[in-house]
Design a protein around this motif. Sequence first.
Motif, PDB file in Angstrom:
ATOM      1  N   HIS A   1      10.247  24.055   1.349  1.00 26.43           N
ATOM      2  CA  HIS A   1       9.780  23.335   0.178  1.00 26.43           C
ATOM      3  C   HIS A   1      10.790  22.354  -0.394  1.00 26.43           C
ATOM      4  N   LEU A   2      12.014  22.336   0.170  1.00 25.49           N
ATOM      5  CA  LEU A   2      13.032  21.436  -0.363  1.00 25.49           C
ATOM      6  C   LEU A   2      12.802  20.026   0.176  1.00 25.49           C
ATOM      7  N   PRO A   3      12.560  19.048  -0.717  1.00 28.14           N
ATOM      8  CA  PRO A   3      12.314  17.691  -0.215  1.00 28.14           C
ATOM      9  C   PRO A   3      13.590  17.098   0.365  1.00 28.14           C
TER      10      PRO A   3
ATOM     11  N   LYS B   1      14.745  17.893 -11.945  1.00 27.73           N
ATOM     12  CA  LYS B   1      14.528  18.178 -10.536  1.00 27.73           C
ATOM     13  C   LYS B   1      15.830  18.171  -9.757  1.00 27.73           C
TER      14      LYS B   1
ATOM     15  N   GLN C   1      17.858  21.292 -10.090  1.00 33.24           N
ATOM     16  CA  GLN C   1      17.260  22.375  -9.302  1.00 33.24           C
ATOM     17  C   GLN C   1      17.613  22.232  -7.830  1.00 33.24           C
TER      18      GLN C   1
ATOM     19  N   GLU D   1      19.577  24.917  -5.576  1.00 38.48           N
ATOM     20  CA  GLU D   1      18.864  25.494  -4.429  1.00 38.48           C
ATOM     21  C   GLU D   1      19.513  25.082  -3.119  1.00 38.48           C
TER      22      GLU D   1
ATOM     23  N   TYR E   1       1.214  26.904   2.922  1.00 41.08           N
ATOM     24  CA  TYR E   1       1.978  26.998   1.670  1.00 41.08           C
ATOM     25  C   TYR E   1       1.775  28.361   1.022  1.00 41.08           C
TER      26      TYR E   1
END
Lengths: 536, 536
Positions: B74-76, B143, B146, B150, B266
Motif C-alpha cells: 500500500h505504500l505509494p 501524508k 506517515q 512507515e 486489497y
Amino acid sequence: MSEIFVIEEYAVALLLIATLVGIVARRSRMPYTVGLVIVGAALAILYQPFHIEVEPELILGIFVPPLIFEAAFHLPIKELRRNITSILALAIVGVLLTTFLVGGIVHLGSGMDITSAIVFGSIIAATDPVAVIALFGSLGVPKRLQVLLEGESLLNDGTAIVVFNIAVTAAVTGSFDLREGIGEFIFSAGMGLGIGLVLGLVASFIISKVDDYLIETAITFVLAYGAFILAEMIHVSGVLAVVAAGLVNGNIGPRGMSSTTRIVVYNFWDFMSFLANSFVFLMIGLVVDLPLLVDNWRATLWGILAALLSRLIVIYGLFPRSKTLPFRWKHILFWGGLRGAISLALVLGLTTKIGREVSGQLQAMVFGLVVFTLLVQGTSMNWLVKRTGIIHRREERDEYDLRRARASTTRAAYDHLKKIHKEGMISKHVWDIITKTVESYSDELTKSLQEILKQHPNVEAEELDSAWREFLQYQRLALAELLADRGITEDVFNQLSSRIDNQLASSEIAWDSAEKMDRNLWQLGARRTDLRSDSD
Amino acid sequence: MSEIFVIEEYAVALLLIATLVGIVARRSRMPYTVGLVIVGAALAILYQPFHIEVEPELILGIFVPPLIFEAAFHLPIKELRRNITSILALAIVGVLLTTFLVGGIVHLGSGMDITSAIVFGSIIAATDPVAVIALFGSLGVPKRLQVLLEGESLLNDGTAIVVFNIAVTAAVTGSFDLREGIGEFIFSAGMGLGIGLVLGLVASFIISKVDDYLIETAITFVLAYGAFILAEMIHVSGVLAVVAAGLVNGNIGPRGMSSTTRIVVYNFWDFMSFLANSFVFLMIGLVVDLPLLVDNWRATLWGILAALLSRLIVIYGLFPRSKTLPFRWKHILFWGGLRGAISLALVLGLTTKIGREVSGQLQAMVFGLVVFTLLVQGTSMNWLVKRTGIIHRREERDEYDLRRARASTTRAAYDHLKKIHKEGMISKHVWDIITKTVESYSDELTKSLQEILKQHPNVEAEELDSAWREFLQYQRLALAELLADRGITEDVFNQLSSRIDNQLASSEIAWDSAEKMDRNLWQLGARRTDLRSDSD
C-alpha cells in the motif's frame, strides 16, 4: 530449519502449482478440480518427495470446515426450506440406502466380506458436487436444481460421517444393535445441528452489534472452525455443526452487516473455499497410489459399478412420480453425484481402526471412484446439461451480443484504418471512399442494435444494470486508491464507500436522472441543507 | 486427537479472544494492539495453559511476511522515492547508530558485557509503528510524515535483522571483521531486495495476463510467502525480499487487475494483516514472563532509557537543520519509534545461539521495552499529535475533501464507462441515457465544490498552497532526473534547485500571475537583462 518452515514451504509450493493449474485450466476450458487431480497424480508419480501421507485430520479439520461453511453460508434458507423434503430424503434415506445397496453389490460382486463392504458404502455415501457447481452457475442451470444438489451434499456429508462411524464400530466389534445405531445417529446429527444453530445465532447477534469489517470477518472465521471444534470435542457431528452455523449465519448474519462488511466477508469465504478446494483436490491426486490401484482393479471396478447403480436407484426410485422434480432434472442429479474430499478423508482415517490390508483395499476403491467421478462424470456434465435442454438462454440476448460484437469489431477496425490513414499509408482519395461506406455501415449496425433494445426492453434493462454496477465498482476502486495514496482520510473513505456498497447491494439502478443518482448515491441535497442550516 | 487439532483449537481460541478484545477496544477507544498485549499478559498469568513458548520461526516465517507485504503493497512508490534520502538515512545509518548507541549506554549503565549489549541494540533497532499508523490515518496526520515513519519501519526491519545476525556471530565467535561485516550486510540486503524485485515483476506480469480474482489473489499470496522462503533458503534477507516484492507488486500489479480483483486483493491483505497483527500482539502478551521481568528490572530500565536516548539522538541529530523535515514532525518521529514483532521474534530465537542466562536477561529487556513503547508511547501518541498542532482539520475542510472525493470518483468511474463504451461494450443507445444523467450530475458536484470554495476562502487558499508545493516538488524531481540523465550540468542543477528549495522553504504562493511566478522562481526578467548587458 524449523518444522514450521518445512510445512510452509510445502504449502506455498502446492499453492503455486494450484495457481498454475488454474491458469492453464482457464485457457483450456478444463474443470479446475480435474486438472488439480491429474497434476497432483503426475507429480506424485514423477517426483517422489511430493508423494505424501495426508493425515485425515488435516482434510476433515482444516479444509472441510471452510468448504462446508462457505457453501452453507451462500445457500438461501428460503430455497432450502422449499425443497427440504426432497433434500432430507436424499441426505438421510439416500445415504442409508446407498450404504446398504453399495455394501450388498460390492459383497456379492467382489466377494469382499459384508461388514467391510458396508463400511465402503458409508464412505462413499456423501456426494461432493463442487466440481460441477461452478459449471452450473455459468451455464445458467435452474436455481432450484442447484439448491437441491448443493443442499443434498451439505447435509449428507454430516449424515454419512455419522453412519460411517457406526459402521466402523460394528465392523470392529462384530456386533450391531439397530436401535442403538438409530439412537446414536439421531443424537450425533441433532446435537451437531443444535450446536451450530446456537453458535450461528450468537455470532449473528454479535455481528449486528459491531461495525468493523475486519472484526466481523474474524467472527465468521471463528464461528466456522469453532462450531466444528466444539462439536467434535463432545463427539457429535462437527460437519453438521458447521452446516447449521453457516446456514444461520449466512441467512441472518448479513442483515447486521454493513454493505462493506458483506462484500469483504463474501470475498473472504470465496477465497477460503478456493484455497481449501485447491489443496484438497491437489492432495487427492498426490495420495493416489498407482500400484495399489492396479492390485485392486477388480474390487475398484465393482465399487464404481455399485456407486453408479445405487445412485440410479436412489434418484429415480426415491421420487418415482414427483411433480416438483422434473424427469430431466433427475438425470442431472444422478450424474452430478460426484465424490470428493469427505470420502477421501474418511478412508484415510481407517488404517488405525481396521486392519492394514482391508483399509488398503478400501483406499484403492475410494480413490478409483473419486477419480472416476471427477474425470468421467465431471468432464461430461457440460454436455449432459446442454443435452437435457434444462437451460433456456434467451435468443434475443444472444442476438444482441452478436450484433454488439459486430458493431464493436467494425468500429475497432475502422479506428485502426484511420490511424494508418493519418500516418499517410492510405491516400486521401481512397480514405474518402472507405469513410463513406464504413460510416453508413456503422450507422446501420448501431440501428440494428437499437432495434433489439427497443423490441426487448429487458435486454436494455440488463445492459443498464451491468453498466450501473460497473460504474459503482469503479468508483469504489477509485475511492480505495484515494485512501491508499492518503488523498482522503479514513473517515471520508468510510462515509463514501458505505454508500456505494449500499448501492451495490441494492437492486435499484439510478440512471434515470441526476436527482435520483444523487439521492441513491451521495445525497448531496440533504448534506448541503445541513451545512446551510449550520451557518444560519 | 491429532496435533493438528490442538494447534487449530489454540489458534481459534486466540482469534476468538482477539475478536472480543477488538470489540471492547472499539467501544473504549483504546488502541487495539495495546488491549491485546494487556489481555494476553493477563491470560498468561491467570490461566497457566495459555502461557506459551512461541517459536521465533512462527513469528518471522508466518506472521511477519503478511504484515510487511501489506504495508509495502500500500505504500505509494512515488511518495517513497520523494523521501528516499531521509528514509534510507533512518533505516541504515539510524539502525547502525541505534545498535552502537544502545549497546554503549546499556554496557555503561547496567554493566552488561559490551557484545551482549550490542546484540540487544541490534534487536531493538527495528521500529514497528503499526500501533500508531491507524491512529495517524484517522487523525489526518500529513501524508509525508506517515510515509516517512512507515517507510523507515519497512526498511529498517530488514537492515536490523542483517545487523543482528552479524552481531550475534561476533558475540558467539568473539571476533568481528568490519570489512567482512559490511560486505555481508550489502550482500544480504541487496540480494534480498533483488529477489523480491524480480519475483514482484514476474508476479505482476502473470497477474496482467490472467483475469480471475481468486487466482490473482492466490498469486499475491504465493508471492508474499514465496519471496520470503526463497530468500531465506539462500540465507539472504527474507524480510527485505518481501518489502521489495510488496512494493513492486502493489505499485505495478494492480494495473493488470480488474476492479473486482483489486477490491478482493486489497480486502484480503487487509484482513491478513489484521489476523497477523492480532496473533502477534496477543503473543507478545502471552510470552511475558513476569518473574523474569522483576528479576531484571534494572537492566530493563537501562534498556528503555538507552532506546529513548538513542532515538532522540538519531532523529534530532541526523537531520539537524533539514528544510524538508519540520521541527514539529521530529517529535512525532521520535515518539512514534515503537518496537514490536521483529524485536520479539529476534530475541526469542536467541536461546539456541547464546547462553540461556544472557538470552533470558535480553528477553526481559526486550519485552519490557516493547510493552513500554506500546503502553506509554502508543497511548500518548493521540495527545502528542494534537498537541504539536501538525494537523489542522476544520469542518469545512472535511466537507470539501468529501465533496472532492465524490466528484473525482464519479469522474473516474464515468471515464471508465466511456472507455468501455468506445470499445463497443456499451451500446450507443444505453450510453446516451447514461451520459445525460451523469453529465448533469457531475455538473452539480462541481458546483457544490465551488460553493464551498466561495464560502470559505481559506479552503481555496489551502488548495492553492498544496498545489504550489506539489508543483515545486515535482519540478525538483524533474530537475534531479535531468541531472541523472546528464541533461543538465551540475552547475545549472545547483542554481535551479536552490531557487526551488528557497520557494519550498518560504510560505509565499505564486499563482497570482506569470510575473510573480517568474520573480519568485526563475527570475527570467533579471536574467534577460543580464544577457542583454553581456551582449552590449
